[in-house]
Design an enzyme around this catalytic site. Structure first.
Site, PDB file in Angstrom:
ATOM      1  N   SER A 199      34.233  48.665  44.524  1.00 61.66           N
ATOM      2  CA  SER A 199      33.032  48.232  45.246  1.00 61.66           C
ATOM      3  C   SER A 199      31.809  48.884  44.620  1.00 61.66           C
ATOM      4  O   SER A 199      31.847  50.066  44.240  1.00 61.66           O
ATOM      5  CB  SER A 199      33.131  48.644  46.720  1.00 61.66           C
ATOM      6  OG  SER A 199      31.861  48.504  47.336  1.00 61.66           O
TER       7      SER A 199
ATOM      8  N   TYR B 279      35.221  53.417  54.377  1.00 62.17           N
ATOM      9  CA  TYR B 279      35.459  52.308  53.428  1.00 62.17           C
ATOM     10  C   TYR B 279      35.089  52.739  52.012  1.00 62.17           C
ATOM     11  O   TYR B 279      35.871  52.611  51.073  1.00 62.17           O
ATOM     12  CB  TYR B 279      34.615  51.098  53.858  1.00 62.17           C
ATOM     13  CG  TYR B 279      34.557  49.964  52.846  1.00 62.17           C
ATOM     14  CD1 TYR B 279      35.530  48.966  52.856  1.00 62.17           C
ATOM     15  CD2 TYR B 279      33.541  49.903  51.889  1.00 62.17           C
ATOM     16  CE1 TYR B 279      35.484  47.928  51.924  1.00 62.17           C
ATOM     17  CE2 TYR B 279      33.492  48.876  50.960  1.00 62.17           C
ATOM     18  CZ  TYR B 279      34.456  47.881  50.980  1.00 62.17           C
ATOM     19  OH  TYR B 279      34.407  46.865  50.059  1.00 62.17           O
TER      20      TYR B 279
HETATM   21  N1  LIG Z   1      32.328  40.874  49.840  1.00 61.86           N
HETATM   22  C1  LIG Z   1      31.735  41.928  49.310  1.00 61.86           C
HETATM   23  O1  LIG Z   1      30.496  42.095  49.388  1.00 61.86           O
HETATM   24  C2  LIG Z   1      32.533  42.946  48.554  1.00 61.86           C
HETATM   25  C3  LIG Z   1      31.817  43.916  47.799  1.00 61.86           C
HETATM   26  C4  LIG Z   1      32.530  44.872  47.117  1.00 61.86           C
HETATM   27  C5  LIG Z   1      33.911  44.868  47.158  1.00 61.86           C
HETATM   28  N2  LIG Z   1      34.582  43.917  47.899  1.00 61.86           N
HETATM   29  C6  LIG Z   1      36.044  43.981  47.914  1.00 61.86           C
HETATM   30  O2  LIG Z   1      36.559  42.732  47.482  1.00 61.86           O
HETATM   31  C7  LIG Z   1      37.813  42.493  48.106  1.00 61.86           C
HETATM   32  C8  LIG Z   1      37.828  41.104  48.736  1.00 61.86           C
HETATM   33  O3  LIG Z   1      36.801  41.043  49.713  1.00 61.86           O
HETATM   34  P1  LIG Z   1      36.248  39.662  50.289  1.00 61.86           P
HETATM   35  O4  LIG Z   1      34.798  39.856  50.521  1.00 61.86           O
HETATM   36  O5  LIG Z   1      36.718  38.523  49.470  1.00 61.86           O
HETATM   37  O6  LIG Z   1      36.978  39.653  51.728  1.00 61.86           O
HETATM   38  P2  LIG Z   1      37.446  38.414  52.659  1.00 61.86           P
HETATM   39  O7  LIG Z   1      36.638  37.204  52.387  1.00 61.86           O
HETATM   40  O8  LIG Z   1      37.502  38.968  54.035  1.00 61.86           O
HETATM   41  O9  LIG Z   1      38.937  38.131  52.128  1.00 61.86           O
HETATM   42  C9  LIG Z   1      39.913  39.138  52.253  1.00 61.86           C
HETATM   43  C10 LIG Z   1      41.251  38.611  51.776  1.00 61.86           C
HETATM   44  O10 LIG Z   1      42.203  39.676  51.891  1.00 61.86           O
HETATM   45  C11 LIG Z   1      43.258  39.260  52.760  1.00 61.86           C
HETATM   46  N3  LIG Z   1      43.735  40.441  53.504  1.00 61.86           N
HETATM   47  C12 LIG Z   1      43.050  41.218  54.371  1.00 61.86           C
HETATM   48  N4  LIG Z   1      43.855  42.188  54.860  1.00 61.86           N
HETATM   49  C13 LIG Z   1      45.071  42.002  54.274  1.00 61.86           C
HETATM   50  C14 LIG Z   1      46.321  42.655  54.368  1.00 61.86           C
HETATM   51  N5  LIG Z   1      46.517  43.715  55.186  1.00 61.86           N
HETATM   52  N6  LIG Z   1      47.354  42.202  53.630  1.00 61.86           N
HETATM   53  C15 LIG Z   1      47.183  41.133  52.808  1.00 61.86           C
HETATM   54  N7  LIG Z   1      46.035  40.475  52.674  1.00 61.86           N
HETATM   55  C16 LIG Z   1      44.992  40.906  53.405  1.00 61.86           C
HETATM   56  C17 LIG Z   1      42.656  38.156  53.627  1.00 61.86           C
HETATM   57  O11 LIG Z   1      43.635  37.251  54.139  1.00 61.86           O
HETATM   58  P3  LIG Z   1      44.380  37.508  55.560  1.00 61.86           P
HETATM   59  O12 LIG Z   1      43.313  37.953  56.523  1.00 61.86           O
HETATM   60  O13 LIG Z   1      45.006  36.196  55.893  1.00 61.86           O
HETATM   61  O14 LIG Z   1      45.393  38.567  55.290  1.00 61.86           O
HETATM   62  C18 LIG Z   1      41.773  37.452  52.601  1.00 61.86           C
HETATM   63  O15 LIG Z   1      42.545  36.603  51.784  1.00 61.86           O
HETATM   64  C19 LIG Z   1      38.018  43.649  49.107  1.00 61.86           C
HETATM   65  O16 LIG Z   1      38.836  44.622  48.521  1.00 61.86           O
HETATM   66  C20 LIG Z   1      36.615  44.186  49.304  1.00 61.86           C
HETATM   67  O17 LIG Z   1      36.615  45.546  49.680  1.00 61.86           O
HETATM   68  C21 LIG Z   1      33.918  42.969  48.595  1.00 61.86           C
END
Ligand SMILES: NC(=O)c1ccc[n+]([C@@H]2O[C@H](COP(=O)([O-])OP(=O)(O)OC[C@H]3O[C@@H](n4cnc5c(N)ncnc54)[C@H](OP(=O)(O)O)[C@@H]3O)[C@@H](O)[C@H]2O)c1
Length: 259
Positions: A145, A160
């Protein structure tokens, strides 16, 4: 790894049913990589698998998996190897976020964050690494992140973000530890991206013009997978031009901000 090498390889992508993970799974598929994709919710996962397989003409195996559960991670690896015989690339992406002043953060939230955003990553790497060592090749991509670039870490996200700092440190150390085995380990540090994860955050996402789409993160993945064989991009930061973190990172009030 060049395009000819990537075509027909096998990647596991966690958290691939939506958001960044789905975009990365599609980007990998666009390079001809076959996929095992994982998430907890079966419906969206299956839909994503069908959508990507149809669009990119690669094999996509959906495996329901909660990355906080060791037995689910073991099943993900077993099912992938049963179908494809190998795992060449691991894209560790599943993650959750939450926003609390630390003193109000529920104890179960701490556990959920640690198991999803740190231990889930390390455990899955541990489960695939020995095959990669035996094959003398492999690529591990960890979704870290952009918040880890801030010191101090963004207020109300310290659990986090500190887990992501730990993941970032682990990733870099793992590269040095495994580089003689031909294994690449890359951290991607995205800025604030327009996904479900950020949809509910207070203040941070109010000005949507500051949010990124997943495009730059997809490009970062393609870059990481296509550099020459003797090169490893250790860390790739793709940060919002006008990052929404600035405000919460540097509180200007002299008194405690909650007063
Ligand atoms: N969005 C941002 O601004 C941002 C910035 C920096 C880093 N990130 C990182 O990028 C990654 C993806 O984030 P995103 O924004 O795409 O989130 P998102 O839209 O909420 O998607 C999260 C994904 O992870 C799955 N997931 C959540 N908990 C899980 C578990 N216990 N086991 C298996 N799958 C799980 C969800 O599916 P289910 O709920 O069906 O399991 C979904 O497919 C994360 O690691 C986040 O920390 C995001």
């Amino acid at each position: 790894m060049n395009q000819a090498y990537l075509n027909g390889r096998v990647a596991v992508v966690t958290g691939a049913s939506r958001g960044i993970g789905k975009a990365l799974a599609a980007a990998a598929a666009s390079l001809g990589i076959n996929l095992a994709i994982a998430a907890r919710g079966e419906g969206p996962l299956k839909e994503t698998a069908e959508e990507i397989a149809e669009k990119y003409k690669v094999a996509v195996l959906p495996v329901v998996c909660d990355v906080t559960k060791l037995e689910d991670l073991e099943n993900l690896v077993d099912k992938t190897k049963e179908k494809f015989g190998r795992i060449d690339i691991l894209i560790n992406n599943a993650g959750v976020s939450s926003q609390y002043p630390f003193q109000n953060q529920p104890l179960e939230d701490l556990e959920k964050l640690a198991h999803t955003n740190y231990l889930g990553y390390v455990r899955l790497i541990r489960l695939v690494i020995n095959d990669m060592i035996e094959n003398k090749s492999g690529a591990i991509i960890n979704m870290v992140s952009g918040s880890t670039l801030n010191d101090p870490l963004p207020r109300n996200f310290i659990v986090y973000s500190s887990l992501k700092v730990g993941l970032r440190a682990f990733s870099k150390a793992l590269f040095w530890e495994l580089r003689d085995h031909g294994i690449k380990v890359t951290s991607i540090l995205p800025g604030v991206t327009d996904t479900e994860l950020t949809g509910k955050l207070k203040d941070i996402t109010a000005d949507t013009s500051r949010l990124m789409t997943t495009e730059a993160i997809e490009n970062a993945l393609k870059f990481a997978l296509s550099v020459p064989a003797n090169v490893c991009p250790l860390e790739i930061s793709v940060i919002n031009q006008q990052t929404p973190w600035t405000k919460p990172v540097i509180p200007f009030k002299q008194q405690h901000p909650d007063k």
